[in-house]
Design a protein around this motif. Structure first.
Motif, short mmCIF file in Angstrom:
data_model
loop_
_atom_site.label_atom_id
_atom_site.label_comp_id
_atom_site.label_asym_id
_atom_site.label_seq_id
_atom_site.Cartn_x
_atom_site.Cartn_y
_atom_site.Cartn_z
N GLY A 146 17.38 21.16 -5.40
CA GLY A 146 16.01 21.48 -4.99
C GLY A 146 15.85 21.35 -3.47
O GLY A 146 15.19 22.18 -2.83
N GLY A 147 16.50 20.34 -2.91
CA GLY A 147 16.42 20.13 -1.47
C GLY A 147 17.02 21.31 -0.70
O GLY A 147 16.48 21.75 0.32
N LEU A 148 18.12 21.83 -1.22
CA LEU A 148 18.75 22.98 -0.57
C LEU A 148 17.81 24.19 -0.60
O LEU A 148 17.58 24.85 0.42
N LEU A 149 17.25 24.46 -1.78
CA LEU A 149 16.38 25.62 -1.90
C LEU A 149 15.14 25.50 -1.03
O LEU A 149 14.60 26.50 -0.55
N ALA A 150 14.69 24.27 -0.83
CA ALA A 150 13.46 24.07 -0.08
C ALA A 150 13.67 24.26 1.42
O ALA A 150 12.70 24.26 2.18
N SER A 151 14.93 24.41 1.82
CA SER A 151 15.18 24.51 3.26
C SER A 151 15.57 25.92 3.69
O SER A 151 16.73 26.32 3.59
N PRO A 152 14.60 26.69 4.19
CA PRO A 152 14.92 28.05 4.61
C PRO A 152 16.00 28.08 5.69
O PRO A 152 16.85 28.97 5.70
N TRP A 360 21.81 41.75 5.45
CA TRP A 360 21.47 40.39 5.88
C TRP A 360 19.96 40.28 6.10
O TRP A 360 19.33 39.31 5.65
N LEU A 361 19.39 41.30 6.75
CA LEU A 361 17.94 41.29 7.00
C LEU A 361 17.17 41.26 5.69
O LEU A 361 16.24 40.46 5.51
N VAL A 362 17.54 42.14 4.77
CA VAL A 362 16.85 42.16 3.48
C VAL A 362 17.05 40.82 2.76
O VAL A 362 16.15 40.30 2.11
N GLY A 363 18.25 40.24 2.93
CA GLY A 363 18.55 38.95 2.31
C GLY A 363 17.59 37.84 2.74
O GLY A 363 17.35 36.90 1.99
N ILE A 364 17.06 37.97 3.94
CA ILE A 364 16.12 36.94 4.41
C ILE A 364 14.90 36.86 3.49
O ILE A 364 14.36 35.79 3.26
N THR A 365 14.52 37.98 2.92
CA THR A 365 13.37 37.94 1.99
C THR A 365 13.73 37.16 0.72
O THR A 365 12.87 36.53 0.11
N THR A 366 15.01 37.18 0.35
CA THR A 366 15.44 36.34 -0.78
C THR A 366 15.41 34.88 -0.40
O THR A 366 14.94 34.02 -1.16
N VAL A 367 15.90 34.58 0.80
CA VAL A 367 15.85 33.20 1.29
C VAL A 367 14.41 32.68 1.18
O VAL A 367 14.15 31.59 0.66
N LEU A 368 13.47 33.49 1.64
CA LEU A 368 12.08 33.03 1.65
C LEU A 368 11.48 32.94 0.25
O LEU A 368 10.62 32.11 -0.01
#
Ligand code: ILE
Length: 456
Positions: A146-152, A360-368
């Protein structure tokens, strides 16, 4: 149609059947087997879902893999170029290139989020090497994930590193490097999974896991689960994404496509089942939820490693191998786009960097969508997409819509548009008649029926 004349592209052929198998297995075996298969099996109730998935692999996946490799070898170009060229050679419209365009697009979207998930393996390697899993309890493992996911910031960092690795190999040409890497990687991954299964047998919950995975309970099967199983058959075999078609373009004429496709599919399925057998006993032993979702292996496996003698070592090795398995898959997801750009006169390095950067750019939306945008469900007005984040939508769109649709069109093309003599020339006599009947009837009807029950 053996056109290798396209602007500045002189793809070297795979040096042997073995090397092609390794490259194709490298593409097929990845997060889909070890990360996705267990978690969707957990979400879809186990046995009956696994059975449907196996049936989909056998009667839809393998024939489509044969079709794609065959088309790729015949066209000898990027999937977009290949579909257009083969259709033209059959005296049909070049618009069939659309199948290649959709595949390339699906691969691009998949790559964008695949890289984010693959990135998760890296902090796990670091943690494992530090001995951070020793004796870890299930709750703490959950909290760590959970900690990993919470860190953009962390997610973005590892996503960037992974995409960089992907571009690196892609820019150098897939053949180079892939041949050697995959031939030791796959056996090592296999052995490690066996060790994990061995550990899972000691948890006292192995029988429960066997029942969960292999005793079909059809009451838990919904129309949507069947679609998920179908979509996963394509995803896990890297179909309808241009990967197999692109790799097929580098395949020598004398290699048996049927035998090769069987081998790849069987190895792929074995890895997925082994992953399931390694994970579910741990899930049951620790009272974890099988339907936990995308975090399933990242929460359960540290607990298993944490209790195993030598667990720190095995955990490090496991996540390293998972990273490599994802790497040999992600480069295949970039391949159709890179080959296409090459045909348009863009240099390989530029094409790989440009394609990778865009993904990579589109991937940022997954990160968020894993943190800051976790409540953002842009398609919530449709019931099917209620509560689905952007990441969920990319996954749904690619695996459950674009891939089955692409495979359907491919089946129609090879079954009804292409002359049987032409496909027979590639596939050889022995398997051709059976394959042809399957792609003509079984595959299209199967996909259409599954679509129908999901729409209505
Ligand atoms: N087939 C691979 C996997 O299962 C990738 C899927 C390429 C997109 O992980």
């Amino acid at each position: 149609v053996q056109g290798k004349e396209s602007a500045g592209v002189t793809p070297a052929l795979w040096s042997s059947r073995f090397v092609f198998i390794m490259a194709a297995v490298g593409s097929a075996v990845g997060l889909g087997n070890i990360w996705k298969f267990p978690y969707i099996t957990g979400q879809n109730g186990g046995g009956a879902f696994v059975l449907v998935y196996l049936i989909c692999i056998a009667i839809i996946g393998i024939p489509i893999m044969m079709s794609e490799v065959m088309l790729g070898r015949r066209g000898g170009k990027s999937p977009i170029g290949t579909m257009g060229a083969v259709a033209a050679a059959e005296g049909r419209s070049r618009n069939w290139a659309g199948v290649g365009i959709m595949a390339t697009l699906a691969a691009f979207l998949i790559l964008s989020f695949y890289s984010v998930i693959a990135g998760w393996t890296m902090p796990y390697i670091v943690e494992a090497a530090k001995g951070g899993f020793a004796g870890i309890a299930a709750e703490d493992s959950g909290a760590m994930f959970g900690g990993l996911l919470a860190s953009p910031g962390q997610l973005l960092l590892w996503h960037s590193v992974f995409m960089g690795l992907t571009v690196l190999v892609s820019a150098g040409g897939v053949k180079h490097g892939l041949e050697r890497a995959v031939s030791w990687l796959m056996p090592a991954l296999f052995v490690l999974l066996l060790i994990l299964v061995g550990y899972a047998m000691t948890t006292g919950h192995f029988g429960e896991a066997l029942v969960f995975l292999f005793r079909p309970d059809f009451s838990s099967l919904t129309a949507e689960s069947i679609l998920v199983a179908l979509g996963h058959a394509f995803f896990t075999l890297s179909l309808a994404s241009g990967a197999m078609m692109a790799y097929g373009a580098y395949l020598k004429k004398d290699v048996s496509i049927a035998r090769t496709s069987f081998t790849v599919a069987i190895m792929d399925v074995c890895v997925a089942l082994l992953a399931g057998l390694a994970i579910f006993p741990v899930v049951f032993a620790h009272g974890l939820q099988p339907g936990e979702g995308p975090g399933l292996i990242f929460v359960t496996l540290p607990v298993a490693f944490g209790q195993m003698p030598g667990g720190g070592f095995f955990a490090t090795l496991f996540f390293v191998l998972l990273l490599f398995a994802a790497w040999t898959s992600s480069i295949s997801m970039l391949e159709s786009l890179v080959r296409f750009l090459e045909e348009k006169g863009v240099g390989r390095v530029k094409a790989a960097v440009g394609g990778g950067l865009a993904a990579w750019l589109v991937g940022i939306t997954t990160v968020l969508s894993l943190n800051l945008w976790s409540d953002f469900a842009p398609l919530a007005m449709f019931e099917r997409f209620e509560g689905k984040t952007l990441f969920d939508i990319y996954d749904y769109l690619t695996a459950n819509i674009m891939m089955p649709l692409g495979a359907l069109l491919t089946a129609i093309f090879v079954g009804w548009v292409m002359k049987p003599e032409h496909s027979a020339a590639e596939l050889g006599g022995q398997w051709h008649a059976l394959w042809h009947a399957v792609v003509r009837y079984v595959t299209p009807i199967g996909v259409l029926v599954i679509f129908y029950f999901n729409l209505f």
